[in-house]
Design a protein around this motif. Structure first.
Motif, PDB file in Angstrom:
ATOM      1  N   LYS A   5     -91.838 -19.910 -28.409  1.00 32.08           N
ATOM      2  CA  LYS A   5     -90.570 -19.331 -28.857  1.00 32.08           C
ATOM      3  C   LYS A   5     -89.426 -19.793 -27.967  1.00 32.08           C
ATOM      4  CE  LYS A   5     -87.788 -16.746 -31.187  1.00 32.08           C
ATOM      5  NZ  LYS A   5     -87.398 -17.135 -32.568  1.00 32.08           N
ATOM      6  N   ALA A   6     -89.660 -19.822 -26.655  1.00 34.49           N
ATOM      7  CA  ALA A   6     -88.631 -20.305 -25.729  1.00 34.49           C
ATOM      8  C   ALA A   6     -88.305 -21.770 -26.000  1.00 34.49           C
ATOM      9  CB  ALA A   6     -89.099 -20.113 -24.290  1.00 34.49           C
ATOM     10  N   ASP A 159     -86.685 -27.794 -14.651  1.00 32.17           N
ATOM     11  CA  ASP A 159     -86.127 -26.450 -14.499  1.00 32.17           C
ATOM     12  C   ASP A 159     -86.441 -25.580 -15.709  1.00 32.17           C
ATOM     13  OD1 ASP A 159     -85.090 -26.986 -12.017  1.00 32.17           O
ATOM     14  OD2 ASP A 159     -83.104 -27.540 -12.763  1.00 32.17           O
ATOM     15  N   PHE A 160     -86.375 -26.162 -16.903  1.00 37.60           N
ATOM     16  CA  PHE A 160     -86.659 -25.361 -18.094  1.00 37.60           C
ATOM     17  C   PHE A 160     -88.147 -25.021 -18.175  1.00 37.60           C
ATOM     18  CE2 PHE A 160     -87.196 -24.247 -22.545  1.00 37.60           C
ATOM     19  CZ  PHE A 160     -86.093 -23.433 -22.739  1.00 37.60           C
ATOM     20  N   ARG A 165     -92.761 -20.948 -17.548  1.00 36.41           N
ATOM     21  CA  ARG A 165     -93.885 -20.396 -16.778  1.00 36.41           C
ATOM     22  C   ARG A 165     -93.567 -19.030 -16.169  1.00 36.41           C
ATOM     23  NH1 ARG A 165     -93.674 -25.656 -14.665  1.00 36.41           N
ATOM     24  NH2 ARG A 165     -92.743 -24.789 -12.750  1.00 36.41           N
ATOM     25  N   GLU A 166     -92.361 -18.884 -15.617  1.00 37.70           N
ATOM     26  CA  GLU A 166     -92.061 -17.721 -14.797  1.00 37.70           C
ATOM     27  C   GLU A 166     -91.267 -16.634 -15.510  1.00 37.70           C
ATOM     28  OE1 GLU A 166     -90.105 -19.147 -11.331  1.00 37.70           O
ATOM     29  OE2 GLU A 166     -91.707 -20.549 -10.768  1.00 37.70           O
ATOM     30  N   VAL A 167     -90.533 -16.995 -16.548  1.00 35.51           N
ATOM     31  CA  VAL A 167     -89.636 -16.028 -17.191  1.00 35.51           C
ATOM     32  C   VAL A 167     -90.095 -15.636 -18.588  1.00 35.51           C
ATOM     33  CG1 VAL A 167     -87.272 -15.625 -17.971  1.00 35.51           C
ATOM     34  CG2 VAL A 167     -87.689 -16.853 -15.833  1.00 35.51           C
ATOM     35  N   PRO A 175     -84.952  -7.663 -21.602  1.00 27.91           N
ATOM     36  CA  PRO A 175     -83.903  -8.435 -22.296  1.00 27.91           C
ATOM     37  C   PRO A 175     -83.166  -9.403 -21.379  1.00 27.91           C
ATOM     38  CG  PRO A 175     -83.816  -6.123 -22.921  1.00 27.91           C
ATOM     39  CD  PRO A 175     -84.774  -6.217 -21.766  1.00 27.91           C
ATOM     40  N   ASP A 176     -83.053  -9.062 -20.093  1.00 27.19           N
ATOM     41  CA  ASP A 176     -82.362  -9.957 -19.171  1.00 27.19           C
ATOM     42  C   ASP A 176     -83.093 -11.287 -19.043  1.00 27.19           C
ATOM     43  OD1 ASP A 176     -80.378  -8.117 -18.686  1.00 27.19           O
ATOM     44  OD2 ASP A 176     -81.364  -7.272 -16.923  1.00 27.19           O
ATOM     45  N   MET A 177     -84.425 -11.245 -19.121  1.00 27.37           N
ATOM     46  CA  MET A 177     -85.219 -12.461 -19.050  1.00 27.37           C
ATOM     47  C   MET A 177     -84.952 -13.349 -20.268  1.00 27.37           C
ATOM     48  SD  MET A 177     -86.994 -12.373 -16.231  1.00 27.37           S
ATOM     49  CE  MET A 177     -87.833 -11.331 -15.037  1.00 27.37           C
ATOM     50  N   GLU A 178     -84.928 -12.730 -21.454  1.00 29.16           N
ATOM     51  CA  GLU A 178     -84.645 -13.506 -22.669  1.00 29.16           C
ATOM     52  C   GLU A 178     -83.235 -14.082 -22.623  1.00 29.16           C
ATOM     53  OE1 GLU A 178     -84.309 -12.969 -27.530  1.00 29.16           O
ATOM     54  OE2 GLU A 178     -85.443 -11.515 -26.335  1.00 29.16           O
TER      55      GLU A 178
END
Length: 307
Positions: A5-6, A159-160, A165-167, A175-178
């Motif tokens: 999804k990311a 970086d992406f 992996r981490e976010v 929601p802050d992570m998304e």
């Protein structure tokens, strides 16, 4: 949020940054479901990972849209996956709305209007992969003109992937992570333009030195090493782009040493990148510009190489 999804968010924002626009669901032909946006096909409805319209339509051609299938496989995308994408392309391009009223109306040759009016689109279906493609998949895609997209050599890729992996695993709960993923994807998109070469090859141009501008009509191309992206310089702006793997393999196959690599690089510039049609955003509006390679610079480089 899963990594896939990311990855879809990244691919969508890259194209939105180049002036493409999202397709609005109409509730019938294109509709929203639990799996996301769906598109009707002749045999069945299909999930549309990234569904967009180009900044401008091609003259003397049917209306077009692009559907991108995003694959977050841990290994390379294989032949069977690309075959299924071809089937998807055929299914959605052969769809038609036909019901009882339409069939009864066809009995009359004097009908004056359409029973159901809707815009018909020609869909180009592409594949975006996290980890590349097998050689059979590339050959099959080239035969049926299915674009294969990858970004693993681009300056922003590491970086992406760290965000994946981490976010991403915590984005559904926070929601802050998304929002962090979306902001990063949007930042990348705003520095990206999409170029179509004279052979129909799709390239993503990422501005590495600030503002995305195409003030000049000529550009130069530079390449240093295999694991690094190519560079396109236009006016005061420099862009990184990834040479498609199929083209890259063809180029290396003809290179036996460093001198022949440089010679083939020059030939590659002339054959594949002599002209480009570039889509980008300028002052928050879609823009299109035709660019041509600086042939004088190529000729001088060839003279230096042969001399």
């Amino acid at each position: 949020m899963k990594a896939g999804k990311a990855f879809e968010i990244l691919v969508k924002h890259i194209l939105l940054g180049a002036g493409f626009s999202e397709v609005t669901s109409d509730g019938l032909y294109i509709f929203d479901a639990g799996a996301g946006q769906m598109i009707q096909g002749l045999g069945e409805a299909h999930n549309a990972d990234v569904l967009l319209e180009p900044p401008v339509q091609t003259p003397f051609y049917s209306l077009s849209r692009i559907l991108i299938e995003c694959k977050d496989y841990r290994k390379k995308v294989g032949l069977n996956t690309v075959r299924s994408v071809l089937g998807l392309k055929e299914d959605i391009n052969h769809f038609d709305i036909v019901d009882r009223d339409e069939l009864l109306a066809r009995r009359s040759t004097r009908r004056k209007e359409l029973t159901y009016k809707f815009d018909r689109y020609d869909y180009q279906v592409a594949v975006a992969a996290l980890n590349g493609y097998t050689v059979p998949a590339q050959k099959f895609a080239a035969t049926y003109r299915i674009p294969l997209l990858e970004f693993n050599q681009m300056p922003y890729w590491e970086d992406f992937c760290r965000l994946l992996r981490e976010v991403a695993p915590y984005a559904d709960e926070n929601p802050d992570m998304e929002n962090l993923i979306r902001r990063q994807a949007d930042k990348i998109g705003k520095r990206t333009a999409v170029a179509i070469t004279n052979l129909g090859q799709l390239l993503f141009l990422y501005c590495v030195d600030g503002e995305k501008r195409f003030d000049e009509t000529m550009y130069t191309l530079h390449w240093n090493r295999q694991e690094a992206p190519w560079q396109l310089c236009c006016g005061k702006s420099t862009y990184a782009f990834q040479l498609p793997e199929a083209v890259f393999r063809l180029w290396l196959a003809k290179s036996t040493d460093e001198l022949s690599q440089k010679r083939e690089a020059l030939r590659c510039k002339t054959e594949f990148f002599s002209n480009m049609l570039v889509y980008y955003m300028e002052q928050d509006a879609p823009a299109v510009k035709m660019l041509s390679v600086d042939r004088w610079q190529l000729e001088q480089a060839l003279k230096r190489l042969e001399g």
